[in-house]
Scaffold this motif. Structure first.
Motif, PDB file in Angstrom:
ATOM      1  N   ARG A 172       0.847  -1.193   0.000  1.00 28.66           N
ATOM      2  CA  ARG A 172       0.000   0.000   0.000  1.00 28.66           C
ATOM      3  C   ARG A 172       0.877   1.237   0.000  1.00 28.66           C
ATOM      4  O   ARG A 172       0.581   2.208  -0.695  1.00 28.66           O
ATOM      5  N   ALA A 174       3.758   1.528  -1.312  1.00 24.51           N
ATOM      6  CA  ALA A 174       4.275   1.716  -2.667  1.00 24.51           C
ATOM      7  C   ALA A 174       3.218   2.360  -3.553  1.00 24.51           C
ATOM      8  O   ALA A 174       3.500   3.259  -4.341  1.00 24.51           O
ATOM      9  N   ARG A 175       1.961   1.912  -3.395  1.00 17.84           N
ATOM     10  CA  ARG A 175       0.876   2.496  -4.188  1.00 17.84           C
ATOM     11  C   ARG A 175       0.709   3.972  -3.856  1.00 17.84           C
ATOM     12  O   ARG A 175       0.526   4.806  -4.738  1.00 17.84           O
ATOM     13  N   CYS A 177       2.878   5.874  -2.944  1.00 18.23           N
ATOM     14  CA  CYS A 177       3.991   6.605  -3.539  1.00 18.23           C
ATOM     15  C   CYS A 177       3.813   6.712  -5.051  1.00 18.23           C
ATOM     16  O   CYS A 177       4.694   7.202  -5.751  1.00 18.23           O
ATOM     17  N   GLY A 178       2.733   6.167  -5.576  1.00 21.13           N
ATOM     18  CA  GLY A 178       2.456   6.311  -6.994  1.00 21.13           C
ATOM     19  C   GLY A 178       2.846   5.130  -7.858  1.00 21.13           C
ATOM     20  O   GLY A 178       2.871   5.248  -9.080  1.00 21.13           O
ATOM     21  N   ALA A 179       3.155   3.979  -7.256  1.00 25.44           N
ATOM     22  CA  ALA A 179       3.581   2.829  -8.053  1.00 25.44           C
ATOM     23  C   ALA A 179       2.373   2.102  -8.632  1.00 25.44           C
ATOM     24  O   ALA A 179       1.394   1.858  -7.926  1.00 25.44           O
ATOM     25  N   ARG A 180       2.437   1.746  -9.944  1.00 26.38           N
ATOM     26  CA  ARG A 180       1.385   0.953 -10.574  1.00 26.38           C
ATOM     27  C   ARG A 180       1.528  -0.496 -10.157  1.00 26.38           C
ATOM     28  O   ARG A 180       2.564  -0.897  -9.639  1.00 26.38           O
ATOM     29  N   THR A 181       0.494  -1.314 -10.472  1.00 23.00           N
ATOM     30  CA  THR A 181       0.510  -2.711 -10.051  1.00 23.00           C
ATOM     31  C   THR A 181       1.796  -3.410 -10.476  1.00 23.00           C
ATOM     32  O   THR A 181       2.440  -4.092  -9.667  1.00 23.00           O
ATOM     33  N   TRP A 182       2.187  -3.229 -11.749  1.00 27.43           N
ATOM     34  CA  TRP A 182       3.377  -3.956 -12.209  1.00 27.43           C
ATOM     35  C   TRP A 182       4.635  -3.427 -11.532  1.00 27.43           C
ATOM     36  O   TRP A 182       5.586  -4.163 -11.290  1.00 27.43           O
ATOM     37  N   GLN A 183       4.616  -2.119 -11.203  1.00 26.37           N
ATOM     38  CA  GLN A 183       5.780  -1.568 -10.503  1.00 26.37           C
ATOM     39  C   GLN A 183       5.853  -2.108  -9.071  1.00 26.37           C
ATOM     40  O   GLN A 183       6.930  -2.375  -8.559  1.00 26.37           O
ATOM     41  N   PHE A 185       4.828  -5.033  -8.147  1.00 25.70           N
ATOM     42  CA  PHE A 185       5.353  -6.397  -8.266  1.00 25.70           C
ATOM     43  C   PHE A 185       6.860  -6.387  -8.472  1.00 25.70           C
ATOM     44  O   PHE A 185       7.594  -7.120  -7.831  1.00 25.70           O
ATOM     45  N   ARG A 187       9.239  -3.883  -8.229  1.00 24.27           N
ATOM     46  CA  ARG A 187      10.201  -3.142  -7.416  1.00 24.27           C
ATOM     47  C   ARG A 187      10.082  -3.429  -5.939  1.00 24.27           C
ATOM     48  O   ARG A 187      11.002  -3.146  -5.183  1.00 24.27           O
ATOM     49  N   VAL A 188       8.938  -3.943  -5.497  1.00 27.85           N
ATOM     50  CA  VAL A 188       8.767  -4.173  -4.059  1.00 27.85           C
ATOM     51  C   VAL A 188       8.591  -5.659  -3.751  1.00 27.85           C
ATOM     52  O   VAL A 188       9.349  -6.251  -2.995  1.00 27.85           O
ATOM     53  N   PRO A 191      11.730  -8.222  -5.168  1.00 28.89           N
ATOM     54  CA  PRO A 191      12.947  -8.282  -4.347  1.00 28.89           C
ATOM     55  C   PRO A 191      12.702  -8.907  -2.974  1.00 28.89           C
ATOM     56  O   PRO A 191      13.555  -9.622  -2.458  1.00 28.89           O
TER      57      PRO A 191
END
Lengths: 281, 353, 291
Positions: A172, A174-175, A177-183, A185, A187-188, A191
């Motif tokens: 949440r 990450a979201r 912070c503006g991350a899309r679903t694929w981002q 997956f 970037r967060v 890893p």
């Protein structure tokens, strides 16, 4: 660091008895393995403690007689394909199962549990029949499809608890912070779940290389993996020399051993057998 | 590169239920630019649900959210341009402090040099400059908290959401961070919605409070309004009116009402419509009850020393407990009389839900 | 549109569930469909009505007895594996030097696979193998003991492959039990035996049931070793051999499917009994308190 002091593992008579049983098990196990290895290097071995003379010829003969080169290539192809596809299908499903609660979730879990709980022969025979009907069986594709049946659920059941222990608030965050679903997956989650994915991949690899029944039921002459080739060589013994079968068994075991050593570097030994038990809680 | 601003954010009957159970029922609220709003209530009152709905992390099951004239509740969270500080911080454990704070800027493809400058500035703002290279696991709770705040404010979001951000800190740190958050709000002027169950936190931080109970709004008002004139006995209970006496009303007159029963007679101020013979709840804070020469007779049971003042629990003949707070220190077993200023004794109808 | 979205949200359904679709479709197409196809096939024999294949299985002793043969191998083997694992895993709890090596050694047989185990057993336990040589040269027996190509060969094979499996699961369940509980019991005056019987064992029991199930599944599907180290036409003619022969020797897919169905049902009955017993046990947290 009080743990450094070695705990007393022996002492009571019961303790000695337990160790006796363990040692007896190991001695016999060693006997089983060493007997095969010794035999594979023996020139002739009949009714004596050790073979008469030593040779490494059986390995060369096994390699030629059983066309091990192509067999190993097939084994590798099957293993890599099964690992790759089962991760691709299994990891997203594990994510959804770990995060969402929806009507029918338990039913779906049961659906994924069944292929692991049923003996491979029970679904292998109808599966092989269906695969033959549609022309998959007898080729590499059939072997891969059949091996995926327990592997996909296995990945799901291994990864679900792993993803569950990643705090959902991190996604949440990450979201937010503006991350899309694929981002999220990429970037967060990726890893953070590398250890889990690695473990699942290695476990599927070990299981696929060792999977006899499903491969046996679906493989054609050109799509045998090492275990199946080994089985055929053993059950047609008498035609081939016993020692060359032994040599092949040693090759198979060394391969599995390497896999095991690699696996144990990354995974908890318990995971080798199953995570199914944890699922039921 | 700051987020699109707004004049006002409108929540219109926002509701959320989980499989038929209603966690939030029709919250209607208008948030003005630059305001600091606190959502306050006991656990399970729906305040976190409201915050997550506003963030877009939880789909609505009723109502809508508007940013000026644009509908917002159908926009996914990553495109609302809000910042959020989570209760357990939710720092990315695999990224350093610097990369945690930079994450949102990278998502927005802010140029590298600008990212660097803004991250440095945000870290300086929360006094974490020298910890930039550490992983979250190497920081103390208070430091992690400040990283979480830096990560949210570095985006200069049009709205900052905070979900009980201080609840995991110890008492001393909590006071420090509270001042820090207030200071940040004054410096940056960021519109903020802050969720808490701690009334003191809410009163000291917010411009306006929204008191929730069982998914419904009980009262919306400034700290002074909510603290001084709670509109229901539930708000009163939550705002520290520890004495809640179930009594019966006599005919009200001239803005005062006398209530009695169980050997007690007191005069207070009615809140809402109260008629003679109504069952009521009379509410007073411990500090508004005092030991006097006449009043309700009671026996002292427990005495707690609390620094300058003393908290006393006394019991009337009929067995009703009274809580007092004041400078005088009686001994357990003393017979006392308890009096109250009629302006400070609020009388609520008892049958309200 | 909004109303529908609101209603779905209420039930926890959103687009994330699409991630489940490939896996669900996969299992349905490659597991459920073949399974029902097999059931359907088993109900269409050339003669004898829809249940003809089943009737044939249960009237033909050569087929019917494979059930008892299989259970006669799988149940004792699974039971032995679980029961032997408990004291060994209990002894090996905690941290000490060499634990990893010991665990690795115990895990080793998993990699052997049934085929190598079979080959090794034939060599080692055979009439001229080392085991019989030791027995004879120490004077324990005069003639070689027959341990392969019969029940015992398969049984040993099941123990070698199944024991490490059971051991690992039991140790992981044991490690999940808070050691503070036993210490607490000790301060209350419980001796070692009482601590095990009154505290550890009850907490371990559900795990043992699960372990038994998984070990049983493994033993129940015994196939290669029953052929290779057993007596596949006689005392180790297990049900999977019958199924395999029906399908690939006689090409009677109807009978083969029927046998597969029977095999699944028998297994599920055993699992159902064990899990039913497990449901009666305490299955909550095994931690000693918060955190």
């Amino acid at each position: 660091m009080t743990e450094l002091r070695p705990r007393r593992l022996t002492g009571s008579p019961l303790g000695w008895l337990i160790w006796g049983v363990v040692i007896f098990f190991f001695v016999n196990l060693a006997g089983v393995i060493v007997a095969v290895v010794v035999s594979s290097f023996g020139r002739r071995w009949f009714d004596t403690w050790l073979p008469q003379g030593w040779t490494a010829d059986w390995y060369g003969r096994a390699w030629r007689d059983f066309t091990l080169g192509p067999v190993l290539v097939v084994t590798l192809e099957v293993a890599v394909l099964v690992v790759g596809i089962s991760l691709l299908i299994g990891v997203p499903a594990a994510y959804a199962l770990a995060r969402a609660s929806f009507p029918g979730r338990r039913l779906l879990l049961l659906l994924f549990l069944l292929p692991i709980l049923m003996p491979p022969i029970t679904y292998g025979i109808p599966l092989a029949t269906v695969l033959y009907k549609y022309g998959f069986a007898g080729h590499l594709s059939g072997v891969v499809l059949a091996n995926l049946v327990p592997s996909v659920p296995f990945v799901i059941l291994t990864m679900t608890p792993f993803i569950e222990q990643i705090d959902p608030a991190i996604e949440r965050a990450a979201r937010m912070c503006g991350a899309r679903t694929w981002q999220v997956f990429l970037r967060v989650l990726a890893p953070l779940s590398v250890p889990g994915i690695l473990a699942a991949a290695i476990l599927v690899l070990v299981r696929t290389v060792g999977m006899f029944e499903l491969t046996f039921l679906t493989a054609g002459p050109d799509s045998q993996t090492l275990v199946v080739a080994l089985y055929y060589s053993m059950s047609s013994a008498g035609i081939r020399a016993q020692q060359s079968v032994d040599a092949m068994a040693v090759i198979y075991t060394s391969m599995m051993l390497v896999l095991l050593v690699v696996a144990l570097r990354f995974v908890n030994p318990t995971q080798l057998v199953a995570r199914v038990g944890d699922e039921e809680k | 590169m700051s987020e699109p601003g707004f004049r006002e954010l409108r929540l219109d009957g926002v509701g959320r239920s989980f499989g038929g159970r209603e966690a939030l029922a029709g919250l209607t609220l208008t948030i003005r630019k630059g305001e600091f709003i606190a959502l306050l209530g006991p656990s399970g009152c729906g305040k976190s649900t409201a915050l997550n709905c506003l963030a877009g992390l939880l789909p609505l099951t009723r109502g809508s959210i508007w940013r000026d004239d644009a509908r917002l509740d159908t926009v996914p969270p990553e495109r609302r341009g809000f910042g959020m500080v989570f209760q357990n911080y939710a720092l990315f454990p695999h990224l350093t402090v610097r990369r945690n704070v930079a994450f949102g800027l990278q998502m927005r493809r802010v140029p590298r040099a600008e990212t660097r400058r803004r991250v440095d500035e945000a870290l300086r703002l929360v006094h974490l400059g020298e910890h930039a290279g550490k992983l979250p696991g190497q920081l103390s709770g208070g430091q992690q908290q400040r990283v979480a705040i830096a990560r949210a404010v570095v985006l200069e979001p049009s709205l900052v959401l905070m979900d009980e951000p201080l609840s995991n800190l110890d008492a001393k740190l909590r006071l420090e961070m509270r001042t820090e958050i207030r200071r940040l709000h004054q410096t940056l002027g960021l519109t903020t919605v802050y969720v808490t169950h701690d009334q003191e936190e809410a009163l000291s931080l917010a411009d306006r409070l929204v008191v929730l109970r069982e998914g419904r709004v009980e009262q919306i008002g400034t700290p002074e309004e909510v603290h001084g004139s709670p509109v229901s006995r539930h708000v009163a209970d939550f705002m520290g009116y520890r004495n809640l006496l179930p009594l019966k009303a006599e005919p009200p007159a001239a803005g005062r009402v006398t209530v009695g029963g169980e050997g007690i007679t007191m005069t207070g101020t009615p809140v809402g419509a109260i008629a003679a013979g109504d069952l009521v709840v009379a509410a007073a804070r411990p500090e508004d009850l005092s030991i006097a020469t006449e009043g309700v007779p009671a026996t002292v049971e427990v005495v707690e020393y609390q620094g300058r003042e003393v908290a006393v629990e006394a019991r009337t003949e009929a067995g009703i407990a009274l809580f007092l707070r004041g400078p005088t220190r009686p001994a357990p077993g003393d017979r006392i009389h308890v009096a109250v200023d009629p302006a400070r004794l609020l009388v609520f109808p008892r049958d309200d839900p | 549109m909004t109303a529908l979205r609101h209603r779905l949200a209420d039930r926890g359904i959103d687009r994330h569930l699409l991630l489940l679709l490939p896996a669900a479709v996969f299992v349905v197409v490659l597991f459920i469909y073949p399974f029902f196809y097999g059931i359907g096939l088993s109900l269409q024999p050339a003669e004898g009505g829809p249940l003809g294949a089943y009737r044939r299985f249960f009237t033909d002793a050569y087929l019917r007895d494979t059930i008892t043969t299989t259970l006669g191998l799988a149940l004792p083997a699974a039971l032995l594996n679980v029961l032997a694992s408990v004291p060994i895993a209990y002894r090996m709890r905690g941290r000490y030097r060499g634990k990893r090596v010991l665990t690795t050694l115990l895990v080793l047989p998993i990699t052997l696979g049934t085929v190598l185990t079979a080959q090794g057993l034939l060599n080692f336990l055979g009439p001229t193998g080392w085991f019989n040589r030791v027995l004879q040269s120490t004077g324990l027996t005069d003639a070689p003991v027959r341990l392969t190509n019969n029940y015992w060969g398969v049984f040993f094979s099941l123990v070698i492959t199944g024991f490490p499996f059971a051991f690992l699961l039991v140790s992981s369940y044991l490690s999940g039990i808070d050691p503070a509980l036993e210490r607490a019991a000790a301060t209350l005056g419980a001796g070692a035996v009482q601590r095990f019987r009154r505290v550890t064992l009850p907490l371990l029991a559900p795990g043992l049931a699960t372990t038994f199930c998984l070990t049983f599944v493994l033993a129940f599907s015994v196939f290669p070793s029953a052929v290779l180290v057993g007596d596949p036409a006689g005392e180790t003619r297990v049900i999977s051999i019958a199924a395999y022969e029906a399908a690939y020797v006689q090409y009677d897919y109807v009978l083969a499917s029927a046998i597969a169905v029977i095999m699944g049902v028998v297994e599920l009955v055993v699992l159902g009994l064990v899990l039913g017993w497990r449901a009666l046990l305490y299955t909550g947290s095994t931690a000693g308190g918060k955190g």
